[in-house]
Enzyme design. Structure first.
Site, PDB file in Angstrom:
ATOM      1  N   HIS A  44      27.012  -2.634  18.843  1.00 24.25           N
ATOM      2  CA  HIS A  44      25.698  -2.660  19.489  1.00 24.25           C
ATOM      3  C   HIS A  44      25.836  -2.735  21.014  1.00 24.25           C
ATOM      4  CE1 HIS A  44      24.134  -2.671  15.556  1.00 24.25           C
ATOM      5  NE2 HIS A  44      24.113  -3.965  15.326  1.00 24.25           N
ATOM      6  N   GLU A 103      18.273   1.050  10.529  1.00 23.23           N
ATOM      7  CA  GLU A 103      18.569   1.358  11.929  1.00 23.23           C
ATOM      8  C   GLU A 103      18.918   2.834  12.038  1.00 23.23           C
ATOM      9  OE1 GLU A 103      21.707  -1.649  13.077  1.00 23.23           O
ATOM     10  OE2 GLU A 103      21.156  -2.337  11.098  1.00 23.23           O
ATOM     11  N   HIS A 122      16.589  -2.890  15.854  1.00 20.17           N
ATOM     12  CA  HIS A 122      17.227  -3.724  14.833  1.00 20.17           C
ATOM     13  C   HIS A 122      16.208  -4.600  14.088  1.00 20.17           C
ATOM     14  CE1 HIS A 122      20.576  -5.525  12.836  1.00 20.17           C
ATOM     15  NE2 HIS A 122      21.462  -5.001  13.646  1.00 20.17           N
TER      16      HIS A 122
HETATM   17  C1  BGC Z   1      25.631  -4.171  11.497  1.00 23.66           C
HETATM   18  C2  BGC Z   1      26.087  -5.421  10.789  1.00 23.66           C
HETATM   19  C3  BGC Z   1      25.873  -6.583  11.711  1.00 23.66           C
HETATM   20  C4  BGC Z   1      24.409  -6.637  12.103  1.00 23.66           C
HETATM   21  C5  BGC Z   1      24.071  -7.753  13.046  1.00 23.66           C
HETATM   22  C6  BGC Z   1      24.189  -4.327  11.819  1.00 23.66           C
HETATM   23  O1  BGC Z   1      23.730  -3.204  12.484  1.00 23.66           O
HETATM   24  O2  BGC Z   1      25.864  -3.029  10.740  1.00 23.66           O
HETATM   25  O3  BGC Z   1      27.448  -5.328  10.425  1.00 23.66           O
HETATM   26  O4  BGC Z   1      26.271  -7.795  11.119  1.00 23.66           O
HETATM   27  O5  BGC Z   1      24.037  -5.434  12.687  1.00 23.66           O
HETATM   28  O6  BGC Z   1      24.932  -7.767  14.096  1.00 23.66           O
END
Ligand code: BGC
Length: 348
Positions: A104, A313, A175
């Site tokens: 991210h 997402e 998210h």
């Molecule tokens: C990821 C997860 C992660 C979550 C929060 C998601 O987009 O795929 O692996 O734990 O975000 O960080």
């Protein structure tokens, strides 16, 4: 239409929360901190307004947020292997914030800054931010605009636009964690999901970098082409499900010949009757079943637990910048990145 204080950030910035409302009285709240969605209020089958989004009561909650609740992720959603990418022959070292990988965008992504509000009307808010050259390691100064629109037909549209002065990665997402039985209602495992995805991208191991293959979902727990409960195969004896601790995978969205913008998911909570249909023009979606939500205090006294929300997402595939087999997320200098993802609410 009202703007309220959402508290003061630890850096001393005044943070606000903005309410969008449509003529039917549905409401979406958005904060300028991380351009995050704070709540989505839609009627259940009895007409009772239900908040279907996990979130916090104030900016401090969002600052301590390790799950990225409701936030805009930029410039890159999901993982980049070894926190490195090569663009135009130059290798860039990115922030390593998830084992040796970048997740991210890094620990100080767009989810951690206060955005500027460019426009605010009854049912629309446009927020902008700037990301400097080499921020989180990414090349080029980037201007970003995210616009939320709550339409009169109960759709939350998210419009993303970005442009940069060097070739760079542009792969923004939101998210949001949804719970169609209400954010405080407990587990999402009995909620149903259909994903129009006959393929997914398997991962190498629990660090969740794709192998680069695109494989059929048919005959695996990843097959959501016909609606089933999220809980149905979540603990299946399956290597991929095991790596994710449940669902945490990129699904390759089926498109018609023109690759047209279309419905890619439909979720439903039997207890409330709330249905959410999701649309995007992007090639993939990370379906994440909230496996790593640790027990924590949420909005209005709610206590959130593992698998209390799910995320859809929309994105270019994880590590696509390094994976020639995946559609490239590189935005050329001077070009405009423009995408749209929508979530439409109703009842059944
Ligand atoms: C990821 C997860 C992660 C979550 C929060 C998601 O987009 O795929 O692996 O734990 O975000 O960080």
């Amino acid at each position: 239409m009202y703007q309220e204080s959402f508290g003061t950030s630890s850096r001393g910035e005044a943070v606000s929360v903005y309410t969008l409302e449509n003529k039917g009285g549905r409401q979406v709240r958005v904060t300028d901190y991380g351009a995050a969605l704070v709540s989505i209020l839609v009627p259940d089958r009895d007409g009772t307004l239900t908040d279907v989004l996990l979130g916090y009561d104030n900016v401090t909650g969002y600052e301590n947020n390790t799950c990225y609740f409701g936030a805009v992720i930029g410039r890159n959603g999901n993982r980049i292997a070894n926190a490195q990418c090569t663009i135009g022959g130059t290798t860039y070292q990115l922030d390593r914030n998830d084992n040796e990988n970048n997740l991210h965008s890094g620990s100080k992504g767009m989810d951690t800054i206060v955005w500027k509000v460019k426009e605010y009307t009854d049912n629309t808010i446009a927020l902008t931010c700037k990301s400097a050259d080499k921020e989180q390691g990414f090349p080029g100064n980037m201007d970003v605009q995210v616009t939320y629109v709550l339409t009169q037909d109960d759709t939350l549209e998210i419009h993303y636009e970005a442009a940069a002065d060097k070739d760079t990665v542009a792969n923004l997402t939101n998210h949001a964690y949804f719970n169609l039985a209400g954010h405080a209602s407990g587990s999402i495992l009995d909620q149903e999901l259909m994903l129009r995805a006959s393929h997914f991208t398997p991962v190498i191991d629990s660090k969740a970098i794709p192998t680069g293959e695109i494989v059929p979902t048919a005959g695996t727990p990843m097959d959501f082409t016909t609606a089933k409960t999220i809980g149905c195969d979540i603990d299946a004896d399956d290597t991929q499900v095991g790596y994710g601790g449940g669902f945490d995978h990129n699904f390759v969205l089926d498109k018609d010949e023109k690759g047209a913008f279309e419905l890619f998911a439909e979720a439903y909570a039997p207890s409330t009757g709330i249905v959410m249909k999701a649309y995007t023009d992007l090639p993939g979606v990370q379906f994440y079943s909230g496996n790593f939500i640790t027990e924590q205090d949420g909005k209005q006294g709610a206590v959130y637990q593992k698998r209390q929300g799910f995320c859809l997402e929309t994105q270019y595939f994880p590590n696509a910048v390094n994976e020639p087999n995946f559609e490239s997320p590189v935005l050329k200098a001077g070009d405009t990145y423009k995408t749209k993802t929508s979530y439409q609410f109703g009842v059944r």
